[in-house]
Design an enzyme around this catalytic site. Structure first.
Site, PDB file in Angstrom:
ATOM      1  N   CYS A 266       0.791  -1.243   0.000  1.00 50.69           N
ATOM      2  CA  CYS A 266       0.000   0.000   0.000  1.00 50.69           C
ATOM      3  C   CYS A 266       0.815   1.281   0.000  1.00 50.69           C
ATOM      4  CB  CYS A 266      -0.939   0.000   1.188  1.00 50.69           C
ATOM      5  SG  CYS A 266      -2.293  -1.132   0.954  1.00 50.69           S
TER       6      CYS A 266
HETATM    7  C1  UDX Z   1      -1.030  -0.029   5.571  1.00 47.03           C
HETATM    8  C2  UDX Z   1      -1.999   0.843   6.375  1.00 47.03           C
HETATM    9  O1  UDX Z   1      -1.655   0.777   7.767  1.00 47.03           O
HETATM   10  C3  UDX Z   1      -3.425   0.413   6.141  1.00 47.03           C
HETATM   11  O2  UDX Z   1      -4.322   1.267   6.854  1.00 47.03           O
HETATM   12  C4  UDX Z   1      -3.690   0.492   4.651  1.00 47.03           C
HETATM   13  O3  UDX Z   1      -5.006   0.167   4.340  1.00 47.03           O
HETATM   14  C5  UDX Z   1      -2.718  -0.404   3.898  1.00 47.03           C
HETATM   15  O4  UDX Z   1      -1.392  -0.005   4.210  1.00 47.03           O
HETATM   16  P1  UDX Z   1       0.103  -2.409   5.841  1.00 47.03           P
HETATM   17  O5  UDX Z   1       0.894  -2.057   4.630  1.00 47.03           O
HETATM   18  O6  UDX Z   1      -0.519  -3.751   5.915  1.00 47.03           O
HETATM   19  O7  UDX Z   1      -1.066  -1.355   6.069  1.00 47.03           O
HETATM   20  O8  UDX Z   1       1.064  -2.352   7.104  1.00 47.03           O
HETATM   21  P2  UDX Z   1       1.486  -1.335   8.260  1.00 47.03           P
HETATM   22  O9  UDX Z   1       1.389  -2.067   9.531  1.00 47.03           O
HETATM   23  O10 UDX Z   1       0.770  -0.049   8.174  1.00 47.03           O
HETATM   24  O11 UDX Z   1       3.037  -1.140   7.932  1.00 47.03           O
HETATM   25  C6  UDX Z   1       3.497  -0.693   6.675  1.00 47.03           C
HETATM   26  C7  UDX Z   1       5.008  -0.615   6.676  1.00 47.03           C
HETATM   27  O12 UDX Z   1       5.444   0.464   7.476  1.00 47.03           O
HETATM   28  C8  UDX Z   1       5.720  -1.850   7.231  1.00 47.03           C
HETATM   29  O13 UDX Z   1       6.859  -2.130   6.450  1.00 47.03           O
HETATM   30  C9  UDX Z   1       6.090  -1.447   8.632  1.00 47.03           C
HETATM   31  O14 UDX Z   1       7.189  -2.152   9.128  1.00 47.03           O
HETATM   32  C10 UDX Z   1       6.402   0.026   8.432  1.00 47.03           C
HETATM   33  N1  UDX Z   1       6.237   0.819   9.649  1.00 47.03           N
HETATM   34  C11 UDX Z   1       5.033   0.940  10.259  1.00 47.03           C
HETATM   35  C12 UDX Z   1       7.336   1.496  10.155  1.00 47.03           C
HETATM   36  O15 UDX Z   1       8.441   1.425   9.597  1.00 47.03           O
HETATM   37  N2  UDX Z   1       7.176   2.259  11.278  1.00 47.03           N
HETATM   38  C13 UDX Z   1       5.977   2.392  11.914  1.00 47.03           C
HETATM   39  O16 UDX Z   1       5.938   3.094  12.930  1.00 47.03           O
HETATM   40  C14 UDX Z   1       4.873   1.702  11.384  1.00 47.03           C
END
Ligand code: UDX
Length: 429
Positions: A266
């Site tokens: 996403c």
């Molecule tokens: C995301 C959104 O959270 C969700 O609402 C949307 O619909 C789709 O995209 P997702 O991609 O499944 O969801 O995962 P998420 O848990 O949000 O993490 C995305 C990425 O960001 C991961 O690689 C995670 O490790 C990274 N991340 C997340 C960070 O590096 N730091 C953070 O504080 C949070």
């Protein structure tokens, strides 16, 4: 309500199964026989916490089924969700060919359907798509006018991978973009049993809410990583800084985990699509563009940290723990591990990799590296260990690293505790 869902990818499958769980009668439609058969056998083509059990119990209750027959599915339902894929084109913009095709297919069936039918776009699409692409395609194929013979809504999903079922069943908000009031009312009723604020708006605004949410979250990660890179060079632990700023309710504690950058299906894709859409309007985005640039270089921070500690990587064995873009998923799309492994291989390092769920998919990209049956096996005899995904099982203590030839332990996601592994060093801490 009787619902049909076109496309049984990640979003379609979760949406359909959860609506069945909420008491609706759901028919999932796909063009791939194998997928349809799998679903009807109660097997989910993707790994998602709680999904397979929910799928099985709703198949048993006969509230859910999958079919290849779009006609039967639409004629037997009042609402059809479009949740087909929107792949990226070379320039980052989204390819709407599957959306257009689904809209035409739906229109062709609606031509012969009596009564009012609501079509809902669930796929993430750039602002204007529902009104300017989907609606005209249905109108043309059905010979009916939107708002009269059928209604159109746009209802974005906010599902995190790994927690998609929970996010669907307990949403923090529901956004309903409506082309006409009547269709908005139908979807409002459908979500009646979900205890969450409902935002009713135009389809364009609903589309933008989805992109704006992801762009903001991606920016928040980009920002904490920038602070983190600076903290690292100044000898400051970014996690303490994140805690310090998170108490400011305007900032908040969530999404302040610095590390090796965001991956997944996403954030990278949606921010790029928004950039492309922005350029189409003649506005050159400044911040959006830098969110992507920042994130593309972030995975290499851990590689550079390793190089500073071990300048000669050629011939060294590196244990790589964690290949998925985040914990609790087998998804490696845009995973920082891809870039890091590539950089290590270019330096001539040997890799012993382990991930609890993502090794099969990673093997397709990197068939030549060594895949291990456990973290302990990967660690054993290695010259350095990189932890790239925050899987709970990686919360090791010092003795778990005793079998290393050289105890250099670096983490790209915060999972180890300094009191348990004093030697560990993080990419931003
Ligand atoms: C995301 C959104 O959270 C969700 O609402 C949307 O619909 C789709 O995209 P997702 O991609 O499944 O969801 O995962 P998420 O848990 O949000 O993490 C995305 C990425 O960001 C991961 O690689 C995670 O490790 C990274 N991340 C997340 C960070 O590096 N730091 C953070 O504080 C949070």
């Amino acid at each position: 309500m009787k619902i049909s869902v076109i496309g049984t990818g990640y979003v379609g499958l979760v949406t359909g199964t959860c609506f069945a769980e909420a008491g609706n009668d759901v028919t999932l439609v796909d063009i791939i026989q194998e997928k349809v058969d799998k679903i009807n056998r109660g097997v989910t083509p993707i790994y998602e916490e709680g999904l397979e059990d929910m799928l099985k119990s709703n198949l048993e209750r006969k509230r859910l089924r999958a079919t290849l027959d779009i006609r039967e599915a639409i004629l037997g339902s009042e609402v059809t969700f479009i949740s087909v894929g929107t792949p990226s084109k070379e320039d980052g913009s989204i390819d709407l060919k599957y959306i257009e095709q689904a809209a035409r297919d739906i229109g062709a069936v609606l031509k012969d359907k009596e009564g009012y039918h609501v079509v809902v776009v669930k796929s993430t699409v750039v602002p204007g798509t529902t009104e300017d692409v989907v609606t005209p395609a249905i109108e043309e194929a059905s010979g009916k006018k939107a708002g009269e013979g059928f209604g159109v809504c746009m209802n974005p999903e906010f599902l995190k991978e790994g927690k998609a079922v929970e996010d669907f069943m307990k949403p923090d908000r529901i956004v309903i973009g409506q082309l006409d009031e009547r269709s908005g009312d139908v979807i409002n009723r459908l979500y009646g049993s979900f205890n969450a604020p409902i935002i009713r708006t135009t389809t364009r605004t609903a589309e933008m809410i989805k992109y704006a949410a992801n762009a903001f979250l991606a920016a928040k990660i980009g920002m904490i990583n920038e602070i983190g890179n600076l903290c690292k060079r100044l000898g400051i632990d970014t996690n303490e800084v994140a805690n310090g700023i998170g108490h400011d309710t305007r900032i908040g504690h969530q999404f302040l985990r610095s590390g090796i950058g965001f991956g997944g299906s996403c954030f990278p894709k949606d921010v790029k699509a928004l950039i492309a859409k922005s350029r189409e309007t003649g506005y050159e985005p400044v911040i959006l563009d830098h969110i992507i640039k920042m994130n593309e270089m972030q995975p290499l921070q851990i590689f550079e940290l390793l190089k500073r500690k071990m300048p000669q990587l050629s011939g060294k064995t590196i244990a790589v723990l964690g290949l998925a873009f985040k914990a609790d998923t087998d998804d490696i799309r845009e995973s920082p591990a891809l870039k890091i492994v590539d950089a290590l291989l270019k330096e001539g390092a040997g890799i012993r990799a382990y991930d609890p769920k993502a090794m099969d998919s990673f093997r397709k990209e990197f068939p030549g590296i060594t895949y291990c049956g456990s973290a302990a096996e990967a660690i054993s005899g290695s010259d350095a260990c990189l932890i790239l995904t925050d899987w709970k099982e990686f919360d090791f203590s010092d003795k778990d690293f005793e079998s290393m030839s050289n105890k250099l332990i670096l983490e790209g996601r915060k999972i180890l505790k300094k009191e348990k592994v004093p030697l560990v060093e993080g990419v931003c801490w």
